[in-house]
Design an enzyme around this catalytic site. Structure first.
Site, mmCIF file in Angstrom:
data_model
loop_
_atom_site.group_PDB
_atom_site.id
_atom_site.type_symbol
_atom_site.label_atom_id
_atom_site.label_comp_id
_atom_site.label_asym_id
_atom_site.label_seq_id
_atom_site.Cartn_x
_atom_site.Cartn_y
_atom_site.Cartn_z
ATOM 1 N N ALA A 99 -2.153 2.626 -5.292
ATOM 2 C CA ALA A 99 -0.579 1.745 -5.487
ATOM 3 C C ALA A 99 -0.272 1.613 -7.051
ATOM 4 O O ALA A 99 -1.195 1.358 -7.662
ATOM 5 C CB ALA A 99 -0.978 0.379 -4.679
ATOM 6 N N ALA A 140 0.843 -1.184 -0.125
ATOM 7 C CA ALA A 140 0.063 0.130 0.071
ATOM 8 C C ALA A 140 0.795 1.228 -0.120
ATOM 9 O O ALA A 140 2.063 1.177 0.267
ATOM 10 C CB ALA A 140 -0.944 0.054 1.098
ATOM 11 N N ASN A 141 0.141 2.366 -0.263
ATOM 12 C CA ASN A 141 1.077 3.709 -0.167
ATOM 13 C C ASN A 141 0.633 4.134 1.385
ATOM 14 O O ASN A 141 -0.560 3.768 1.829
ATOM 15 C CB ASN A 141 0.374 4.492 -1.158
ATOM 16 C CG ASN A 141 0.896 4.517 -2.419
ATOM 17 O OD1 ASN A 141 1.177 3.556 -3.002
ATOM 18 N ND2 ASN A 141 1.367 5.581 -3.035
ATOM 19 N N ARG A 142 1.174 5.302 1.646
ATOM 20 C CA ARG A 142 1.013 5.854 3.045
ATOM 21 C C ARG A 142 -0.211 6.707 2.491
ATOM 22 O O ARG A 142 -0.080 7.857 1.520
ATOM 23 C CB ARG A 142 2.117 6.670 3.434
ATOM 24 C CG ARG A 142 3.150 5.631 4.091
ATOM 25 C CD ARG A 142 3.999 6.642 4.598
ATOM 26 N NE ARG A 142 5.454 6.026 4.752
ATOM 27 C CZ ARG A 142 5.696 5.189 6.055
ATOM 28 N NH1 ARG A 142 4.774 4.921 7.071
ATOM 29 N NH2 ARG A 142 6.790 4.693 6.259
#
Ligand code: CTP
Ligand code: CA
Length: 226
Positions: free
Chosen positions: A101, A33-35
């Protein structure tokens, strides 16, 4: 023509907003995942609704509550987010704030991958996810006003300009998300608005304030483009 009621310049306008990260499964219990906290995207959805817009918020997994006055669709993956966004077309504007993502795991495992003590796991095979903003920006039913974000850690303006062009957006809201700025996960934001007209730098303000200003700008643009 009927005038929009005072303070509701976006009455009758349909707007789709994305927010939060996407989660791409590795196996049933793990993901990449991304932040992203979803704070900025959710605030934008809320600000647009306050100006009278009919807002659909397509949100990845976040811990903050659904904004009031907005119809929220919850998704996990980029593929699900794309389908949910495209199902909203045609609409008047799109604001793509999500930290999608860029890759997903090719052939995610159906069962939990078991750790073999002392052994490195097989490398993950990644495959590119669809670019939702680019798809919307070049769509036959493209909304009249398309806003993208650009999360950068360097060369903010050059990268933002490149994204404006490549993705077919009317505006890119670019920010420096280097950890030292505290923007990621924080309550404040400092953005540059990049468009064909040039670059406007907004001062540091809360994410709600950025959202309000952006919602006003979208209202002006939709009013002037018929
Ligand atoms: N975006 C999207 N779908 C993707 C990737 C990005 O819709 N698969 C959107 C984001 O919501 C944002 C914009 O594109 O509005 C820019 O995202 P960003 O991650 O900054 O840019 P990328 O094009 O993915 O390039 P990179 O991550 O390499 O900087
Ligand atoms: Ca990206």
């Amino acid at each position: 023509q009927l005038l929009a009621p005072q303070g509701q310049p976006l009455a009758g306008k349909r707007i789709v907003v994305t927010s939060g990260p996407t989660h791409e499964p590795i196996d049933p219990v793990r993901y990449i995942a991304n932040r992203s906290s979803g704070k900025q995207g959710h605030a934008i959805a809320s600000a647009l609704a306050k100006l009278g817009a009919e807002v659909t918020l397509v949100s990845g997994p976040v811990t903050i509550p659904d904004p009031k006055g907005v119809s929220t669709v919850h998704v996990e993956t980029a593929e699900e987010m794309k389908a949910a966004v495209l199902s909203q077309l045609p609409c008047d504007a799109a604001v793509m704030v999500a930290a999608v993502a860029d890759w997903r795991v090719a052939g995610a495992a159906d069962q939990k991958i078991k750790k073999q003590p002392g052994e490195a796991p097989a490398p993950l095979q990644l495959t590119e996810n669809p670019d939702i903003l680019k798809t919307v920006g070049h769509h036959a039913e493209r909304p009249r006003f398309v806003v993208g974000f650009a999360a950068e850690t360097q060369n903010v303006e050059a990268n933002g300009r490149r994204k404006l062009e490549a993705k077919g957006a009317d505006i890119i809201v670019a920010n420096d998300v280097s950890p030292a700025t505290g923007i990621m996960g924080g309550d404040r934001n400092r953005v540059k608005l990049i468009s064909a007209d040039g670059i406007a730098e907004w001062p540091d303000m809360t994410k709600e304030e950025v959202a309000e200003r952006l919602a006003c700008l979208i209202a002006e643009k939709l009013a002037s483009s018929g």
